[in-house]
Design an enzyme around this catalytic site. Sequence first.
Site, PDB file in Angstrom:
ATOM      1  N   LEU A  72       0.812  -1.220   0.000  1.00  0.00           N
ATOM      2  CA  LEU A  72       0.000   0.000   0.000  1.00  0.00           C
ATOM      3  C   LEU A  72       0.847   1.272   0.000  1.00  0.00           C
ATOM      4  CD1 LEU A  72      -2.920  -1.010   2.398  1.00  0.00           C
ATOM      5  CD2 LEU A  72      -2.731  -1.275  -0.086  1.00  0.00           C
ATOM      6  N   LYS A  73       2.162   1.125   0.146  1.00  0.00           N
ATOM      7  CA  LYS A  73       3.101   2.249   0.005  1.00  0.00           C
ATOM      8  C   LYS A  73       2.663   3.474   0.819  1.00  0.00           C
ATOM      9  CE  LYS A  73       4.401   0.913  -4.740  1.00  0.00           C
ATOM     10  NZ  LYS A  73       3.321  -0.066  -5.041  1.00  0.00           N
TER      11      LYS A  73
END
Length: 245
Positions: A72-73
């Site tokens: 999901l960075k």
Amino acid sequence: MTLTASSSSRAVTNSPVVVALDYHNRDAAMAFVDKIDPRDCRLKVGKEMFTLFGPQFVSELQQRGFDIFLDLKFHDIPNTAAHAVAAAADLGVWMVNVHASGGARMMAAAREALVPFGKDAPLLIAVTVLTSMEASDLADLGVTLSPADYAERLAALTQKCGLDGVVCSAQEAVRFKQVFGQEFKLVTPGIRPQGSDAGDQRRIMTPEQALAAGVDYMVIGRPVTQSVDPAQTLKAINASLQRSA
């Protein structure tokens, strides 16, 4: 292949392969997952699938025995990023990531959020330079360094903050292993078996080349998910990696 397992008893795999699940249809994703063996790979769940199907989807994959890389960075103020990383750890994922460009305070907060989880904490990885980016893309952002030099600068900051490793291109892996040591994990997208289409990745390597370069975990998507026989494709990739080791 369907297994019954909880997140605390996930199937163990020694394979460095992480299959990217890039589906917009849940049934299609699960149909694919049920064709493969958790002993042959881990799975990556990214923004699209997590937004569409939520934490329950991750739990269902874990119940089938798979370790999950939650891609999901996270990139936010330190407190928000820390809470997001802790929420991922609560899900029991194997790996979670943040953007190194979020800075030292954000990365340190994310790392500290995992301390209460002890040995059950997921690996915490930072994204350096997206593999789709070239020098011209960085120049548009005011970055005059090459992708490799900028990635190394961000990787150094990541290690200083105590994270487990970085997402980087395979081309950067050899130098990163020399500079940051064997324990600093390298996770590499843009891996394509020989003869596969490059897709939207600009800096790519074959699995064998990536292993030789020092990559610890290689993310492979469409060459597996679009294969007529994904289970056999995975076994062939793992066999080639064992021969190359």
